[in-house]
Design an enzyme around this catalytic site. Structure first.
Site, mmCIF file in Angstrom:
data_model
loop_
_atom_site.group_PDB
_atom_site.id
_atom_site.type_symbol
_atom_site.label_atom_id
_atom_site.label_comp_id
_atom_site.label_asym_id
_atom_site.label_seq_id
_atom_site.Cartn_x
_atom_site.Cartn_y
_atom_site.Cartn_z
ATOM 1 N N ILE A 218 0.859 -1.193 0.000
ATOM 2 C CA ILE A 218 0.000 0.000 0.000
ATOM 3 C C ILE A 218 0.894 1.241 0.000
ATOM 4 O O ILE A 218 1.762 1.393 0.865
ATOM 5 C CB ILE A 218 -0.927 0.022 1.227
ATOM 6 C CG1 ILE A 218 -1.832 -1.215 1.228
ATOM 7 C CG2 ILE A 218 -1.775 1.295 1.233
ATOM 8 C CD1 ILE A 218 -2.704 -1.326 2.463
ATOM 9 N N GLU A 260 1.834 -3.574 5.774
ATOM 10 C CA GLU A 260 0.953 -3.188 4.672
ATOM 11 C C GLU A 260 1.293 -3.942 3.392
ATOM 12 O O GLU A 260 0.889 -3.542 2.298
ATOM 13 C CB GLU A 260 1.053 -1.675 4.424
ATOM 14 C CG GLU A 260 2.378 -1.194 3.876
ATOM 15 C CD GLU A 260 3.399 -0.851 4.961
ATOM 16 O OE1 GLU A 260 4.293 -0.030 4.684
ATOM 17 O OE2 GLU A 260 3.298 -1.394 6.078
#
Length: 352
Positions: A218, A260
């Site tokens: 991300i 992430e």
């Protein structure tokens, strides 16, 4: 060591262990959240264990022990420890069930043996008895028969009960294993599960079955956490995971690899196919403006970067993952919101 800690936290030694865990967290700037406290209890209780060694390695490398890293460590180490405890408990229950069944079977065997001896004795004496003695013999055979029937009924009941208990334990162990292999936040597979699957796929040299690996990150995720807090960061993680889960259904596999970062396996599929799928996912994720649940504030858009590598003949899991990681870094270095295929396999795909 898990058992030792469980015992320690229920004894006077718990105060010293808790103090040491809090001291270690304070020394390394780790917030004393429930998850961190549990992790550092294991570190304090087993300073030479695998979990402690991994944390020390991260600290030595200059890593900050964030909530995301803590979740990854818990998924990798604590879940396995809990699973081992559950498996051991189930094993003890199964052992008790088998011992109980064995006792009933032994009793049934004894009753059967006695019944046989009674019948044999009746056979030898039946030709030389009067009516009164014959009646007594028939009565004794009736009693013996009823005893055997009763013993068989008890055995049948215990076997049926034990069968139900074994079925229940098997379902429980399946559930425990599923929980131990699942990331609690996103409900995707966790890193341990992903690593095992990747190793299994790379153990074959069947050139007729391609394997493509994708790693996804991300973009600017730290900014979400720093601006909106970890709960909002968790919301972003779950959103991205929900999109990846749809394209990662079996026989594919989608996992939260850590923090992430996500990993996807595509057995039987080539890099160009995976590139198209991830670009569709990238576009979908970037098309939605997220809102903070607690305040309904706009969080802006979320974008992802991805790297793809198709396994070459004889390539092991480490090298395949390394090539996918390098492709991911190219996506990051070239402006993010991109899908890049490892060099030599296909062209990189830029954001629209």
């Amino acid at each position: 060591m898990s058992n030792d800690i469980e015992i320690s936290v229920r004894s006077p030694a718990a105060y010293a262990l808790a103090g040491e865990a809090l001291r270690l967290m304070q020394d390394h700037g780790v917030w004393p959240t429930p998850l961190n406290y549990e992790l550092w209890l294991y570190v304090a209780g087993d300073p030479d264990g695998a979990l402690a060694q991994e944390i020390h390695r991260l600290i030595k490398a200059g890593e900050t022990i964030t909530e995301e890293i803590s979740e990854s460590l818990a998924a990798k180490f604590i879940a396995r420890l809990k699973m081992n405890d559950e498996v051991r408990d189930a094993g003890l229950k199964l052992t008790r069930e088998l011992a109980s069944i064995t006792e009933v079977i032994i009793e049934a065997q004894k009753a059967q043996k006695n019944y046989g001896e009674t019948l044999e004795g009746a056979r030898k004496t039946m030709s030389a008895v009067d009516a009164a003695a014959l009646k007594g013999l028939i009565d004794s055979l009736t009693v013996a028969t009823n005893q055997v029937l009763t013993q068989h009924s008890v055995l049948e009941g215990r076997l049926s009960e034990s069968s139900r208990e074994v079925t229940r334990l098997r379902k429980h162990l399946d559930q425990v294993r599923m929980e131990a292999m699942t990331d609690a936040l996103t409900n995707l597979a966790n890193r341990k599960s992903f690593d095992e699957a990747l190793d299994a796929h790379c153990d074959t040299d069947d050139v007729t079955k391609p394997l493509t690996l994708a790693v996804i990150d991300i973009d600017h995720f730290k900014r979400f956490n720093d601006t909106w807090g970890h709960q909002t960061g968790d919301q972003v993680l779950r959103y991205v995971a929900s999109v990846l889960a749809r394209i990662g259904r079996p026989p594919r596999m989608a996992a939260r690899y850590g923090g992430e970062e996500f990993g996807l396996l595509f057995p039987g599929e080539t890099a160009p196919t995976v590139e198209r799928l991830l670009n569709e996912a990238r576009t979908e994720i970037a098309s939605r403006v997220l809102k903070r649940r607690s305040t309904n504030e706009d969080l802006g858009t979320v974008t992802i970067s991805a790297g793809i590598a198709q396994r070459t003949y004889g390539e092991d899991a480490f090298d395949l993952l390394d090539r996918a990681d390098k492709a991911l870094y190219l996506s990051k270095n070239n402006g993010r919101n991109k899908v890049t295929v490892a060099e030599g396999e296909s062209r990189g795909s830029n954001a629209a």
